[in-house]
Design a protein around this motif. Structure first.
Motif, PDB file in Angstrom:
ATOM      1  N   ARG A 140       0.985  -1.176   0.172  1.00 41.94           N
ATOM      2  CA  ARG A 140       0.006   0.138  -0.077  1.00 41.94           C
ATOM      3  C   ARG A 140       0.821   1.187  -0.188  1.00 41.94           C
ATOM      4  NH1 ARG A 140      -5.323  -0.646   1.417  1.00 41.94           N
ATOM      5  NH2 ARG A 140      -5.480   1.118   2.628  1.00 41.94           N
ATOM      6  N   GLN A 160      -2.809   4.533   5.447  1.00 47.40           N
ATOM      7  CA  GLN A 160      -2.743   3.358   4.551  1.00 47.40           C
ATOM      8  C   GLN A 160      -2.687   2.009   5.527  1.00 47.40           C
ATOM      9  OE1 GLN A 160      -3.137   3.209   1.358  1.00 47.40           O
ATOM     10  NE2 GLN A 160      -3.315   5.184   1.279  1.00 47.40           N
ATOM     11  N   THR A 162      -3.727  -0.637   7.979  1.00 49.16           N
ATOM     12  CA  THR A 162      -4.983  -1.658   8.331  1.00 49.16           C
ATOM     13  C   THR A 162      -4.503  -2.544   9.343  1.00 49.16           C
ATOM     14  OG1 THR A 162      -4.700  -3.340   6.481  1.00 49.16           O
ATOM     15  CG2 THR A 162      -5.621  -1.268   5.836  1.00 49.16           C
ATOM     16  N   GLU A 163      -5.549  -3.546   9.472  1.00 49.57           N
ATOM     17  CA  GLU A 163      -5.437  -4.470  10.408  1.00 49.57           C
ATOM     18  C   GLU A 163      -4.423  -5.611   9.775  1.00 49.57           C
ATOM     19  OE1 GLU A 163      -8.744  -5.609   8.147  1.00 49.57           O
ATOM     20  OE2 GLU A 163      -8.077  -3.944   9.106  1.00 49.57           O
ATOM     21  N   THR A 165      -1.428  -4.659   8.024  1.00 52.38           N
ATOM     22  CA  THR A 165       0.056  -4.191   7.834  1.00 52.38           C
ATOM     23  C   THR A 165       0.850  -4.911   8.813  1.00 52.38           C
ATOM     24  OG1 THR A 165      -1.110  -2.142   7.514  1.00 52.38           O
ATOM     25  CG2 THR A 165       1.150  -1.945   7.924  1.00 52.38           C
TER      26      THR A 165
END
Length: 404
Positions: A140, A160, A162-163, A165
């Protein structure tokens, strides 16, 4: 944009009032304006490295059997220069190798995401994409405008996350766009979310008084740029839980050891550049003083940027100034005439043309479909270098743009 430099380049640093060009082995028929890609190595460090290589070749058995012990001392020397603990530092050939160490040492679950920015160094970005392909994940990319300040940059990068990452990768100083990114702000946000952070500090050693930010994660940096060590010298600094996961790219006899001792066993790799690095650091400190070098180089970058962008603006009728949100000391960006270096491949072609036709070594970059001249300064550069570029190269760049 106003600079943070506090000193004007009105006086040079040697007692004679001129840089000691005899301290360097730069080609006399080239004007070198690209220290940020390949820094010049002081002759004293080159001679030290050659003496080390001679010892290695005279008795390679003794040399390589004792190499890991010698590297413990070398790590301490380089750690002292960077202002970090030797036990947090390992040595690698370049910053890209350090990034690969992290990519290859961490375990990425299926579907994992790596967050980076549109300023990421190409090789670092491609490595992240490789990891993403292998775990069926994704990269991302936060789109950070050139003019974005620290707060906006951090906001865009963390948006950018999220869970899924698994790693955040950011530049301390960007290569193509000569700007900083807010490392400490990102580090604090990443730690709250328990997300590992990798910082590409390729341009920071030598250019910054405190090149390694105080954060929990992994930092990699080149010592062959502004720090003037022999090429092939770079460092990995790891703090916190990540350090125990790191292993070298090549399996050798360091396997019983943990970080950083496991990186000291490099087989038959020539480590003379690492061992001669301290001579480079000490030569510059004794001859000029590192603080003086940074102050002078920053002020010279201001001057060079100003005179070249003014010449380009006058010649093309297009504003060559660039609004860089987080400007750094010894690197500057100037917009090229429209149509030049609009792609990565074209930027290399323009750089090669300037080198071959004008005998000037520069860095030409591309970002967002526009071409830029990236200036980088060091103690052997003078105001006259940039005046010459404005007089000689600017008309030729204008002509080249109109030939396309």
């Amino acid at each position: 944009m106003a600079s943070s430099c506090s000193t004007a380049p009105s006086a040079l640093l040697t007692p004679e009032g001129q840089p000691a060009l005899t301290d360097w082995s730069l080609s006399a028929d080239k004007l070198h304006l690209n220290h940020g890609s390949f820094g010049a190595v002081p002759r004293a460090a080159q001679e030290h490295q050659l003496a080390l290589k001679a010892r290695m070749e005279a008795n390679p058995c003794t040399w390589f059997m004792g190499q890991s012990v010698a590297l413990a001392t070398t790590r301490q020397e380089i750690a002292d220069f960077l202002g970090v603990a030797a036990n947090d530092l390992a040595l690698v050939p370049n910053a890209s190798a350090g990034v690969s160490v992290v990519y290859n040492s961490l375990t990425f679950a299926a579907g994992a995401q790596i967050v980076t920015t549109n300023h990421a160094y190409g090789a670092v970005l491609e490595g992240a994409r490789r990891v993403a392909r292998e775990c069926n994940g994704e990269v991302r990319v936060a789109v950070v405008p050139l003019e974005a300040d620290a707060a906006k940059s951090a906001e865009l990068i963390m948006a950018q996350v999220t869970e899924r990452t698994a790693l955040i990768v950011i530049d301390q100083t960007t290569s193509a766009t000569a700007r900083a990114l807010p490392v400490l702000e990102i580090a604090r946000a990443a730690k709250k979310l328990s997300i590992p952070l990798l910082v590409d500090g390729a341009h920071s050693p030598g250019a910054e008084a405190e090149p390694v930010p105080d954060f929990e994660g992994v930092w990699v940096g080149n010592l062959h740029k502004f720090a003037c060590a022999p090429r092939g010298t770079a460092a990995v600094v790891a703090r916190g839980p990540l350090r125990e996961l790191l292993h070298p790219l090549i399996d050798s006899w360091g396997f019983p050891h943990a970080f950083p001792e496991n990186f000291d066993h490099v087989g038959t790799q020539d480590v003379s550049p690492w061992m001669a690095a301290k001579t480079a650091f000490d030569t510059i400190e004794t001859r000029y003083g590192w603080d003086a070098v940074r102050s002078y180089s920053c002020a010279l970058a201001d001057y060079g940027q100003s005179i070249i962008q003014d010449a380009l603006t006058a010649k093309t009728g297009q504003d060559a100034a660039v609004d860089v949100g987080m400007q750094v000391g010894q690197l500057r960006l100037v917009r090229l005439p429209q149509g030049l270096a609009t792609t990565h491949e074209d930027s290399h072609a323009v750089r090669a043309w300037i080198s071959e036709v004008l005998n000037i070594e520069t860095a030409i970059t591309t970002f967002g479909g526009a071409g830029f001249l990236r200036l980088s300064t060091h103690v052997y550069n003078t105001a006259r270098d940039y005046e010459y570029f404005a007089e000689r190269a600017v008309p030729e760049l204008f002509r080249l743009a109109h030939l396309r």
